[in-house]
Motif scaffolding. Structure first.
Motif, mmCIF file in Angstrom:
data_model
loop_
_atom_site.group_PDB
_atom_site.id
_atom_site.type_symbol
_atom_site.label_atom_id
_atom_site.label_comp_id
_atom_site.label_asym_id
_atom_site.label_seq_id
_atom_site.Cartn_x
_atom_site.Cartn_y
_atom_site.Cartn_z
ATOM 1 N N LEU A 156 0.818 -1.212 0.000
ATOM 2 C CA LEU A 156 0.000 0.000 0.000
ATOM 3 C C LEU A 156 0.855 1.265 0.000
ATOM 4 O O LEU A 156 0.381 2.341 -0.368
ATOM 5 C CB LEU A 156 -0.923 0.012 1.223
ATOM 6 N N GLY A 163 -0.055 6.286 0.511
ATOM 7 C CA GLY A 163 1.128 5.520 0.880
ATOM 8 C C GLY A 163 2.155 6.326 1.653
ATOM 9 O O GLY A 163 2.948 5.759 2.413
ATOM 10 N N VAL A 167 -0.466 5.271 5.442
ATOM 11 C CA VAL A 167 0.170 3.961 5.633
ATOM 12 C C VAL A 167 1.245 3.975 6.723
ATOM 13 O O VAL A 167 1.286 3.060 7.550
ATOM 14 C CB VAL A 167 0.738 3.439 4.290
#
Length: 273
Positions: A156, A163, A167
């Motif tokens: 991801l 990202g 993430v």
């Protein structure tokens, strides 16, 4: 959100407990130092010979023209080192706890006796080899789960914007969750609580777990820092395990003094006025 602050306070209480018990602190540093040296040697070897390992693993690319060969193998080398760092962060606690099982069992028992109103601590009654087997088996299960999450989050990470923002935060939360599971296992295994039941306890109070484990996960990104925080983390996790099970925690004198000197106490009228 209240549990978030409670979890963080348990992390601080554990470090403070170790500060008051310095002999136990030196005792608890030994497993972390051993693990750190082993991991440092492995990472140095990977940094020196990682490109050779990638070249050996990709013979099909030997005939590729420049610059594709260099870019492809360079990317794989960086990816290999990044995954190794992630694996180091995820497994450092599990390996340290496994190496230091007798150290941390003793440390956790000391914390239990110190904060228990009757001065006692639960004991598993199992032989050392049996405790090591249970700890190793359960740690492997947790590491596998953490690795699955790690691979998913790594993938991801290539999603634009998400990202680079969401993430990493999720990564620290996931790491903190599994770190907390590993650390509370020291106290909960002595109470003969199985892995499934331990996970159920943690899921019931996720914000407490994140409050304890997420800042610890951020600190544990640097394994050398983890060495010095590990004893206090075990102490704090023992205190949190008592909370999860509804066991009473005797307040220490320092905390009582802080309560007396708090702004609310200072501002309240004295008796008789």
């Amino acid at each position: 959100m209240h549990d978030l602050g409670v979890g963080f306070r348990y992390l601080l209480k554990g470090q403070r407990w170790m500060a008051r018990h310095r002999k136990s602190y030196g005792f608890g540093l030994v497993p972390g130092l051993i693990t750190f040296l082993l991991y440092a040697a492995a990472l140095v070897a990977l940094a020196l010979w990682g490109d050779d390992l990638v070249a050996w693993a990709t013979p099909f690319a030997d005939d590729w023209s420049s610059p594709w060969l260099g870019l492809f193998r360079g990317f794989l080398t960086v990816l290999l080192f990044a995954l190794s760092l992630l694996l180091t962060t995820v497994t450092f606690t599990a390996v340290t706890l496994l190496i230091g099982q007798p150290f941390y069992e003793s440390l956790s028992e000391q914390v239990d006796r110190d904060v228990s109103p009757d001065g006692t601590a639960p004991e598993s009654g199992l032989p050392l080899w049996r405790e090591l087997w249970i700890s190793g088996r359960d740690s492997l299960r947790i590491v596998v789960r953490a690795a699955v999450w790690g691979v998913l989050l790594f993938a991801l990470g290539f999603v634009p914007v998400v990202g680079q923002t969401v993430v990493p935060v999720l990564g620290f939360m996931v790491t903190g969750y599994f770190l907390t599971e590993e650390l509370t296992a020291v106290a909960l295994q002595r109470r003969e609580i199985e892995l499934r039941d331990r996970l159920r306890l943690l899921r019931a109070r996720r914000t407490l777990v994140w409050g304890f484990g997420t800042p610890l996960g951020v600190a544990f990104v640097v394994p050398f820092v983890a060495v010095f925080l590990m004893p206090g983390a075990v102490a704090g996790a023992t205190l949190m395990a008592r909370d999860l099970l509804g066991e009473e925690i005797a307040e220490d004198d320092d905390e009582d003094a802080e309560e007396e000197l708090s702004p609310q106490s200072a501002g309240s009228p004295a008796p008789g006025r």
